[in-house]
Design an enzyme around this catalytic site. Structure first.
Site, PDB file in Angstrom:
ATOM      1  N   ASN A   1      -7.345  -2.633  14.614  1.00  0.00           N
ATOM      2  CA  ASN A   1      -8.721  -3.027  14.288  1.00  0.00           C
ATOM      3  C   ASN A   1      -8.735  -4.206  13.310  1.00  0.00           C
ATOM      4  OD1 ASN A   1      -7.892  -1.858  11.917  1.00  0.00           O
ATOM      5  ND2 ASN A   1      -9.429  -0.252  11.864  1.00  0.00           N
TER       6      ASN A   1
ATOM      7  N   HIS B   1      -7.108  -4.548  10.545  1.00  0.00           N
ATOM      8  CA  HIS B   1      -6.957  -4.293   9.103  1.00  0.00           C
ATOM      9  C   HIS B   1      -5.673  -4.939   8.590  1.00  0.00           C
ATOM     10  CE1 HIS B   1      -4.700  -0.418  10.214  1.00  0.00           C
ATOM     11  NE2 HIS B   1      -3.909  -0.910   9.275  1.00  0.00           N
TER      12      HIS B   1
ATOM     13  N   ASP C   1       0.819  -1.217   0.000  1.00  0.00           N
ATOM     14  CA  ASP C   1       0.000   0.000   0.000  1.00  0.00           C
ATOM     15  C   ASP C   1       0.851   1.265   0.000  1.00  0.00           C
ATOM     16  OD1 ASP C   1       0.939  -0.401   2.586  1.00  0.00           O
ATOM     17  OD2 ASP C   1      -1.013  -0.785   3.450  1.00  0.00           O
TER      18      ASP C   1
ATOM     19  N   GLU D   1      -9.669  -1.823   5.647  1.00  0.00           N
ATOM     20  CA  GLU D   1     -10.301  -1.547   6.938  1.00  0.00           C
ATOM     21  C   GLU D   1     -11.514  -2.452   7.146  1.00  0.00           C
ATOM     22  OE1 GLU D   1      -8.858   0.286   9.023  1.00  0.00           O
ATOM     23  OE2 GLU D   1      -8.089   2.159   8.186  1.00  0.00           O
TER      24      GLU D   1
HETATM   25  C1  GLP Z   1      -0.535   0.430   8.513  1.00  0.00           C
HETATM   26  C2  GLP Z   1      -0.168  -0.397   7.266  1.00  0.00           C
HETATM   27  C3  GLP Z   1      -0.351  -1.865   7.498  1.00  0.00           C
HETATM   28  C4  GLP Z   1       0.291  -2.244   8.825  1.00  0.00           C
HETATM   29  C5  GLP Z   1      -0.435  -1.570   9.955  1.00  0.00           C
HETATM   30  C6  GLP Z   1       0.177  -1.844  11.326  1.00  0.00           C
HETATM   31  O1  GLP Z   1      -1.813   0.934   8.513  1.00  0.00           O
HETATM   32  N1  GLP Z   1      -0.908  -0.014   6.123  1.00  0.00           N
HETATM   33  O2  GLP Z   1       0.234  -2.578   6.418  1.00  0.00           O
HETATM   34  O3  GLP Z   1       0.229  -3.643   8.998  1.00  0.00           O
HETATM   35  O4  GLP Z   1      -0.410  -0.174   9.752  1.00  0.00           O
HETATM   36  O5  GLP Z   1       1.258  -1.013  11.563  1.00  0.00           O
HETATM   37  P1  GLP Z   1       2.317  -1.192  12.710  1.00  0.00           P
HETATM   38  O6  GLP Z   1       3.143  -2.354  12.313  1.00  0.00           O
HETATM   39  O7  GLP Z   1       3.086   0.075  12.748  1.00  0.00           O
HETATM   40  O8  GLP Z   1       1.547  -1.438  13.950  1.00  0.00           O
END
Ligand code: GLP
Length: 248
Positions: free
Chosen positions: A131, A133, A63, A138
């Protein structure tokens, strides 16, 4: 679904890096799906230290934020170069990151076609949001969607605000591989660390499969390994029955 519980973040990073490096050693032309966020940073450090050759590897990122230039210090493009690509011998033409500028849905369609042209992703690395995702899909996202523009929820904006000067600067939309896209990966590993993720992990592994919990769709994938530390495993009812690699 295979679940590996390890002691802490460092052990999670090592375990994940081993799976990625085994994949590249087995097939030097592997197509690897990569994630951003705080969770995979340790895995990238481990991978850099392994000094394996990425010269024939192709990567597809999950993404990117919409509306910020790719050179922006907080773009996922910049994240990937700083955390991995600047430190390995990957060819820039083999690096693919969704384009968050221009006609986003057209970019998304082309991205999915490009993945197909490369015969799909061999190994996809995933993190997970609080959440549940996955990528930027989402709660409520369709399980069949392809790469497209998505709106970020308040919870995700709040979680990602720690990287920006203020919450208002966090982009409100992103371009994200869809769940339909990432479920086509031949193998998936999902990483999570810390108590902030424990309910997302519980719902993903033990809950019903529902679009309200994007991660839960992984129960249907034939080859998923979830690597979590003890904190992220805290809410699992099945924890006692799972192999724990956490001994001192
Ligand atoms: C973001 C990314 C996800 C990631 C998530 C968790 O929103 N788009 O790919 O898995 O956050 O992030 P973190 O690893 O910083 O908790």
């Amino acid at each position: 679904m295979k679940v590996i519980i390890v002691k802490n973040y460092d052990e999670m990073s090592k375990e994940a890096a081993k799976i990625v490096s085994d994949q590249i050693e087995k097939n030097s032309k592997s197509v690897i799906g990569l994630a951003t966020g705080g969770t995979p940073e340790g895995m990238y450090k481990e991978l850099i230290n392994k000094r394996l050759s990425w010269k024939d590897v192709t990567t597809f990122n999950l993404d990117e934020y919409v509306g910020i230039p790719k050179e922006h210090p907080l773009s996922y493009y910049t994240y990937m170069y700083e955390n991995l690509f600047n430190h390995i011998d990957i060819k820039h033409e083999n690096v693919f990151i969704p384009n968050g500028n221009g006609d986003i849905n057209k970019n998304g369609k082309e991205y999915d076609e490009l993945i197909q042209k490369h015969n799909g992703v061999d190994l996809q690395v995933l993190g997970i949001g609080e959440n549940a995702h996955i990528a930027f899909n989402e709660p409520g996202s369709s399980f069949t969607a392809g790469t497209r523009e998505v709106e970020l929820t308040e919870s995700t904006i709040n979680a990602n605000a720690r990287y920006f000067a203020s919450k208002d600067e966090v982009p409100k939309t992103a371009i994200s591989m869809g769940i339909g896209t990432l479920m086509k990966a031949k193998k998936i590993i999902l990483l999570a660390s810390g108590t902030k993720k424990m309910f997302a992990i519980k719902d993903t592994i033990e809950g019903p499969i529902t679009e309200k919990v994007p991660g839960s769709i992984l129960q249907k994938h034939p080859d998923v390994t979830i690597i979590i530390d003890e904190d992220a495993a805290k809410a699992l009812e099945s924890r006692m029955h799972l192999a724990c690699a956490c001994e001192e």
